[in-house]
Design a protein around this motif. Structure first.
Motif, PDB file in Angstrom:
ATOM      1  N   TRP A 156       4.544  -2.096  -8.385  1.00 18.98           N
ATOM      2  CA  TRP A 156       5.030  -0.437  -8.587  1.00 18.98           C
ATOM      3  C   TRP A 156       4.032  -0.128  -7.808  1.00 18.98           C
ATOM      4  N   LEU A 157       3.283  -0.494  -7.178  1.00 20.28           N
ATOM      5  CA  LEU A 157       2.984  -0.384  -5.771  1.00 20.28           C
ATOM      6  C   LEU A 157       3.043  -0.409  -4.560  1.00 20.28           C
ATOM      7  N   VAL A 158       3.583  -1.163  -4.648  1.00 22.60           N
ATOM      8  CA  VAL A 158       4.863  -1.076  -3.434  1.00 22.60           C
ATOM      9  C   VAL A 158       6.111  -0.322  -3.744  1.00 22.60           C
ATOM     10  N   VAL A 159       6.893  -0.035  -4.986  1.00 23.16           N
ATOM     11  CA  VAL A 159       7.327   1.422  -4.510  1.00 23.16           C
ATOM     12  C   VAL A 159       7.092   2.478  -4.623  1.00 23.16           C
ATOM     13  N   ILE A 160       5.838   2.775  -5.352  1.00 18.47           N
ATOM     14  CA  ILE A 160       5.024   3.790  -4.678  1.00 18.47           C
ATOM     15  C   ILE A 160       4.725   4.066  -2.893  1.00 18.47           C
ATOM     16  N   LEU A 161       4.078   2.707  -2.626  1.00 20.11           N
ATOM     17  CA  LEU A 161       4.015   3.355  -1.405  1.00 20.11           C
ATOM     18  C   LEU A 161       5.353   3.350  -0.278  1.00 20.11           C
ATOM     19  N   VAL A 162       6.041   3.385  -1.056  1.00 17.21           N
ATOM     20  CA  VAL A 162       8.285   3.079  -0.125  1.00 17.21           C
ATOM     21  C   VAL A 162       8.160   4.736  -0.293  1.00 17.21           C
ATOM     22  N   VAL A 163       8.116   5.488  -1.669  1.00 15.61           N
ATOM     23  CA  VAL A 163       8.117   6.792  -2.236  1.00 15.61           C
ATOM     24  C   VAL A 163       7.468   7.504  -1.183  1.00 15.61           C
ATOM     25  N   VAL A 164       6.613   7.545  -1.131  1.00 15.01           N
ATOM     26  CA  VAL A 164       5.068   8.374  -0.304  1.00 15.01           C
ATOM     27  C   VAL A 164       6.007   8.168   1.471  1.00 15.01           C
ATOM     28  N   LEU A 165       5.932   6.750   1.480  1.00 15.16           N
ATOM     29  CA  LEU A 165       6.548   6.576   3.057  1.00 15.16           C
ATOM     30  C   LEU A 165       7.635   7.814   3.646  1.00 15.16           C
TER      31      LEU A 165
END
Length: 65
Positions: free
Chosen positions: A4-13
């Motif tokens: 989930w942290l990776v998904v959130i990071l990708v979405v924010v990027l």
């Protein structure tokens, strides 16, 4: 948790990269409920309607997942 942290990071990027391009087409920051005014030579922006719209879209997206 890490997924989930990776998904959130990708979405924010992606949102950061695509935000300026899509904001012009979506008129974010210039909706009827957004306030913008000048006071003593400084510009102040309060994007209330844009915030509500983006929050609603994020909520709908998360409900579909």
């Amino acid at each position: 948790m890490l997924k989930w942290l990776v998904v959130i990071l990708v979405v924010v990027l992606l949102a950061g990269l695509m935000g300026p391009r899509s904001a012009g087409g979506l008129r974010l920051g210039r909706l009827p409920g957004d306030l913008a005014f000048r006071f003593r030579g400084r510009a102040y922006h309060f994007p209330f309607a844009s915030t509500v719209l983006l929050s609603l879209l994020a909520w709908l997206l998360l409900r579909m997942l």
